[in-house]
Design a protein around this motif. Structure first.
Motif, PDB file in Angstrom:
ATOM      1  N   ARG A  68       0.845  -1.207   0.000  1.00  0.00           N
ATOM      2  CA  ARG A  68       0.000   0.000   0.000  1.00  0.00           C
ATOM      3  C   ARG A  68       0.877   1.253   0.000  1.00  0.00           C
ATOM      4  NH1 ARG A  68      -4.806  -1.511  -1.995  1.00  0.00           N
ATOM      5  NH2 ARG A  68      -5.504  -3.440  -1.002  1.00  0.00           N
ATOM      6  N   MET A  69       0.500   2.259   0.790  1.00  0.00           N
ATOM      7  CA  MET A  69       1.225   3.527   0.752  1.00  0.00           C
ATOM      8  C   MET A  69       2.462   3.556   1.643  1.00  0.00           C
ATOM      9  SD  MET A  69      -0.325   5.397  -1.460  1.00  0.00           S
ATOM     10  CE  MET A  69       0.378   7.007  -1.122  1.00  0.00           C
ATOM     11  N   ASP A  70       2.421   2.832   2.759  1.00  0.00           N
ATOM     12  CA  ASP A  70       3.474   3.005   3.754  1.00  0.00           C
ATOM     13  C   ASP A  70       4.187   1.726   4.166  1.00  0.00           C
ATOM     14  OD1 ASP A  70       1.183   2.015   4.890  1.00  0.00           O
ATOM     15  OD2 ASP A  70       1.309   3.215   6.720  1.00  0.00           O
ATOM     16  N   GLY A  71       3.853   0.604   3.551  1.00  0.00           N
ATOM     17  CA  GLY A  71       4.480  -0.655   3.932  1.00  0.00           C
ATOM     18  C   GLY A  71       5.856  -0.836   3.308  1.00  0.00           C
ATOM     19  N   SER A  72       6.664  -1.697   3.921  1.00  0.00           N
ATOM     20  CA  SER A  72       7.989  -1.997   3.374  1.00  0.00           C
ATOM     21  C   SER A  72       8.519  -3.281   4.012  1.00  0.00           C
ATOM     22  CB  SER A  72       8.971  -0.848   3.632  1.00  0.00           C
ATOM     23  OG  SER A  72       9.163  -0.648   5.025  1.00  0.00           O
ATOM     24  N   TRP A  73       9.376  -3.963   3.270  1.00  0.00           N
ATOM     25  CA  TRP A  73      10.120  -5.108   3.787  1.00  0.00           C
ATOM     26  C   TRP A  73      11.580  -4.705   3.906  1.00  0.00           C
ATOM     27  CZ3 TRP A  73       8.837  -9.897   5.544  1.00  0.00           C
ATOM     28  CH2 TRP A  73       7.546 -10.380   5.288  1.00  0.00           C
ATOM     29  N   HIS A  74      12.182  -5.018   5.062  1.00  0.00           N
ATOM     30  CA  HIS A  74      13.604  -4.756   5.281  1.00  0.00           C
ATOM     31  C   HIS A  74      14.328  -6.072   5.538  1.00  0.00           C
ATOM     32  CE1 HIS A  74      12.954  -0.359   6.864  1.00  0.00           C
ATOM     33  NE2 HIS A  74      12.397  -0.574   5.694  1.00  0.00           N
ATOM     34  N   LEU A  75      15.594  -6.123   5.152  1.00  0.00           N
ATOM     35  CA  LEU A  75      16.450  -7.268   5.459  1.00  0.00           C
ATOM     36  C   LEU A  75      17.558  -6.829   6.398  1.00  0.00           C
ATOM     37  CD1 LEU A  75      16.712  -8.900   1.933  1.00  0.00           C
ATOM     38  CD2 LEU A  75      15.666  -9.934   3.960  1.00  0.00           C
ATOM     39  N   TYR A  76      17.785  -7.621   7.440  1.00  0.00           N
ATOM     40  CA  TYR A  76      18.806  -7.303   8.441  1.00  0.00           C
ATOM     41  C   TYR A  76      19.669  -8.529   8.722  1.00  0.00           C
ATOM     42  CZ  TYR A  76      15.672  -3.367   9.456  1.00  0.00           C
ATOM     43  OH  TYR A  76      14.878  -2.253   9.353  1.00  0.00           O
ATOM     44  N   ARG A  77      20.819  -8.266   9.314  1.00  0.00           N
ATOM     45  CA  ARG A  77      21.622  -9.332   9.897  1.00  0.00           C
ATOM     46  C   ARG A  77      21.123  -9.569  11.312  1.00  0.00           C
ATOM     47  NH1 ARG A  77      24.030 -12.029   5.836  1.00  0.00           N
ATOM     48  NH2 ARG A  77      24.966 -10.570   4.345  1.00  0.00           N
ATOM     49  N   PRO A  85      10.360   1.635  13.680  1.00  0.00           N
ATOM     50  CA  PRO A  85       9.977   1.234  15.039  1.00  0.00           C
ATOM     51  C   PRO A  85       9.437  -0.194  15.098  1.00  0.00           C
ATOM     52  CG  PRO A  85       9.117   3.419  14.510  1.00  0.00           C
ATOM     53  CD  PRO A  85       9.637   2.854  13.236  1.00  0.00           C
ATOM     54  N   ALA A  86       9.745  -0.886  16.173  1.00  0.00           N
ATOM     55  CA  ALA A  86       9.325  -2.273  16.325  1.00  0.00           C
ATOM     56  C   ALA A  86       7.809  -2.420  16.337  1.00  0.00           C
ATOM     57  CB  ALA A  86       9.917  -2.856  17.607  1.00  0.00           C
ATOM     58  N   HIS A  87       7.097  -1.393  16.818  1.00  0.00           N
ATOM     59  CA  HIS A  87       5.639  -1.514  16.885  1.00  0.00           C
ATOM     60  C   HIS A  87       5.002  -1.479  15.498  1.00  0.00           C
ATOM     61  CE1 HIS A  87       5.866   2.965  16.731  1.00  0.00           C
ATOM     62  NE2 HIS A  87       4.738   2.832  16.055  1.00  0.00           N
ATOM     63  N   GLN A  88       5.777  -1.112  14.469  1.00  0.00           N
ATOM     64  CA  GLN A  88       5.250  -1.127  13.110  1.00  0.00           C
ATOM     65  C   GLN A  88       5.477  -2.463  12.410  1.00  0.00           C
ATOM     66  OE1 GLN A  88       6.822   2.154  10.837  1.00  0.00           O
ATOM     67  NE2 GLN A  88       5.979   3.713  12.210  1.00  0.00           N
ATOM     68  N   ALA A  89       6.245  -3.343  13.033  1.00  0.00           N
ATOM     69  CA  ALA A  89       6.549  -4.636  12.415  1.00  0.00           C
ATOM     70  C   ALA A  89       5.327  -5.531  12.441  1.00  0.00           C
ATOM     71  CB  ALA A  89       7.702  -5.310  13.148  1.00  0.00           C
ATOM     72  N   ARG A  90       4.963  -6.064  11.294  1.00  0.00           N
ATOM     73  CA  ARG A  90       3.823  -6.971  11.181  1.00  0.00           C
ATOM     74  C   ARG A  90       4.269  -8.410  10.947  1.00  0.00           C
ATOM     75  NH1 ARG A  90       2.275  -3.354  13.282  1.00  0.00           N
ATOM     76  NH2 ARG A  90       0.677  -1.829  12.758  1.00  0.00           N
ATOM     77  N   VAL A  91       5.465  -8.586  10.387  1.00  0.00           N
ATOM     78  CA  VAL A  91       5.996  -9.921  10.115  1.00  0.00           C
ATOM     79  C   VAL A  91       7.488  -9.924  10.412  1.00  0.00           C
ATOM     80  CG1 VAL A  91       6.368 -11.724   8.396  1.00  0.00           C
ATOM     81  CG2 VAL A  91       4.307 -10.304   8.266  1.00  0.00           C
ATOM     82  N   VAL A  92       7.934 -10.976  11.092  1.00  0.00           N
ATOM     83  CA  VAL A  92       9.368 -11.179  11.312  1.00  0.00           C
ATOM     84  C   VAL A  92       9.683 -12.615  10.899  1.00  0.00           C
ATOM     85  CG1 VAL A  92      11.275 -11.177  12.946  1.00  0.00           C
ATOM     86  CG2 VAL A  92       9.370  -9.576  13.266  1.00  0.00           C
ATOM     87  N   LEU A  93      10.521 -12.767   9.876  1.00  0.00           N
ATOM     88  CA  LEU A  93      10.919 -14.088   9.393  1.00  0.00           C
ATOM     89  C   LEU A  93      12.439 -14.176   9.477  1.00  0.00           C
ATOM     90  CD1 LEU A  93       8.729 -14.300   6.136  1.00  0.00           C
ATOM     91  CD2 LEU A  93       8.180 -15.209   8.412  1.00  0.00           C
ATOM     92  N   ALA A 100      14.099 -11.010   7.893  1.00  0.00           N
ATOM     93  CA  ALA A 100      13.219 -10.196   7.053  1.00  0.00           C
ATOM     94  C   ALA A 100      12.097  -9.649   7.930  1.00  0.00           C
ATOM     95  CB  ALA A 100      12.644 -11.029   5.914  1.00  0.00           C
ATOM     96  N   VAL A 101      11.924  -8.329   7.903  1.00  0.00           N
ATOM     97  CA  VAL A 101      10.895  -7.687   8.725  1.00  0.00           C
ATOM     98  C   VAL A 101       9.968  -6.896   7.804  1.00  0.00           C
ATOM     99  CG1 VAL A 101      10.413  -6.188  10.688  1.00  0.00           C
ATOM    100  CG2 VAL A 101      12.584  -7.461  10.585  1.00  0.00           C
ATOM    101  N   GLY A 102       8.684  -7.187   7.898  1.00  0.00           N
ATOM    102  CA  GLY A 102       7.689  -6.472   7.116  1.00  0.00           C
ATOM    103  C   GLY A 102       7.013  -5.420   7.979  1.00  0.00           C
ATOM    104  N   PHE A 103       7.193  -4.158   7.634  1.00  0.00           N
ATOM    105  CA  PHE A 103       6.640  -3.047   8.413  1.00  0.00           C
ATOM    106  C   PHE A 103       5.362  -2.514   7.757  1.00  0.00           C
ATOM    107  CE2 PHE A 103      11.205  -2.920   9.370  1.00  0.00           C
ATOM    108  CZ  PHE A 103      11.199  -2.832  10.757  1.00  0.00           C
ATOM    109  N   ALA A 104       4.369  -2.217   8.592  1.00  0.00           N
ATOM    110  CA  ALA A 104       3.125  -1.581   8.149  1.00  0.00           C
ATOM    111  C   ALA A 104       2.520  -2.291   6.943  1.00  0.00           C
ATOM    112  CB  ALA A 104       3.377  -0.111   7.834  1.00  0.00           C
TER     113      ALA A 104
END
Length: 264
Positions: A68-77, A85-93, A100-104
C-alpha cells in the motif's frame, strides 16, 4: 503507492535472502494470524504478482502481503538495529544469517498456496512476469474494453495491467504524446502496453528509477514531480492536477504542448 518495479525488486531481494532456508523464527503480528507458528518450515521462495508479494512455505502455505502507501520489507543481519519502530513490524521471518521484517504491511493473509488465485486472480497481465504475445493481446483487450475511459485512469487499474503506478502513468502518457485525460480510444493501446512494460523492465533491478535515460541527479523523469519546471523537450511549464475521484484520485503531471488533448 509503490510501483510494480519496487515491489518486484523487494520480492527478488526477499527471495535471495530466504529461499531454500529454514525458518528459525516466524512472527505474524496480526490478530488473525498471531497464533500461527511457521518456525521450522522451509521457505520455498518469494514471488510477486503486480504489487502483491507471495512468500511460499513448505507444506503448501503462502503469506500474502501488500505494501500500500506506507508498507515496506527490510532485510537485516541477526542483531542489527531495525530502521523502523518495532511496533510497526507486522511480520518477522528469521533464517540463518538474515532477518526479514515487514513493516506496516496491509492485506496480510496466510492461504493455501493452491488458493493464491483468490487473492491475485483478478489482476491483469503482470508486466514484470513471464510475458508472451498472448499476455500482450490480453492486456490490450483489457485496456480497450472501455474506450471512453481516461487513459491515465485505465493504466492505473491493476485489473487491466498489473504493475503500473502513478509515476509510470504520467511518464507513459508523456511518451505517448497524449494528456492523461485522453480517452483510451484516442491512444495507441498496444504502444501504451509496450511502453509500460519497457519502462518497468528497465527499472526492475535498480533502486533508482529512471525513465528518461538521462544521466545525472534530477534528470530521472520526463514530467513526474516536475510541476512548474520546463518540459525537457519543449520548455513549456509542466502542469499538475488531480485525476479521478475520492480514494481513487491521483496526481497527474503533463506538458500541455507535448501532450495535447483533454485536461482536468
Amino acid at each position: 503507492m509503490p510501483e510494480g518495479d519496487t515491489v518486484f525488486l523487494t520480492g527478488r531481494r526477499l527471495d535471495e535472502a530466504l529461499a531454500g532456508r529454514t525458518l528459525l523464527r516466524a512472527e505474524l503480528r496480526h490478530p488473525r494470524l498471531a497464533t500461527v507458528d511457521l518456525a521450522g518450515r522451509d521457505v520455498l521462495g518469494v514471488a510477486t504478482a503486480g504489487k502483491h508479494i507471495l512468500t511460499r512455505f513448505a507444506g503448501g502455505l503462502t503469506l500474502h502481503s501488500h505494501l500500500r502507501m506506507d508498507g515496506s520489507w527490510h532485510l537485516y543481519r541477526p542483531g542489527e538495529r531495525w530502521r523502523r519502530p518495532a511496533h510497526q513490524a507486522r511480520v518477522v521471518l528469521a533464517v540463518p544469517e538474515r532477518v526479514a521484517v515487514g513493516f506496516a504491511l496491509h492485506d496480510l493473509e496466510l492461504v493455501p498456496t493452491a488458493e493464491e488465485a483468490r487473492l491475485v486472480g483478478h489482476l491483469g497481465p503482470d508486466l514484470l512476469g513471464a510475458w508472451t504475445a498472448e499476455d500482450e493481446a490480453e492486456a490490450v483487450a483489457r485496456l480497450t474494453a472501455d474506450p471512453d475511459r481516461e487513459i491515465g485512469l485505465a493504466l492505473l487499474d491493476q485489473r487491466v495491467l498489473a504493475g503500473v503506478g502513478n509515476v509510470y502513468k504520467s511518464e507513459v502518457c508523456f511518451l505517448l504524446g497524449v494528456s492523461p485525460w485522453t480517452p483510451v480510444s484516442g491512444v495507441d493501446a498496444a504502444r501504451a502496453v509496450r511502453l509500460s512494460r519497457k519502462l518497468l523492465l528497465a527499472n526492475a533491478t535498480r533502486p533508482v528509477r529512471n525513465t528518461t535515460g538521462l544521466m545525472g541527479r534530477g534528470q530521472e523523469s520526463w514530467v513526474y514531480e516536475r510541476a512548474g519546471r520546463p518540459c525537457r523537450r519543449c520548455g513549456t511549464r509542466v502542469r499538475v492536477a488531480g485525476q479521478g475521484a475520492g480514494v481513487q484520485e491521483r496526481t497527474s503531471y503533463w506538458c500541455p504542448r507535448c501532450q495535447p488533448g483533454p485536461i482536468a
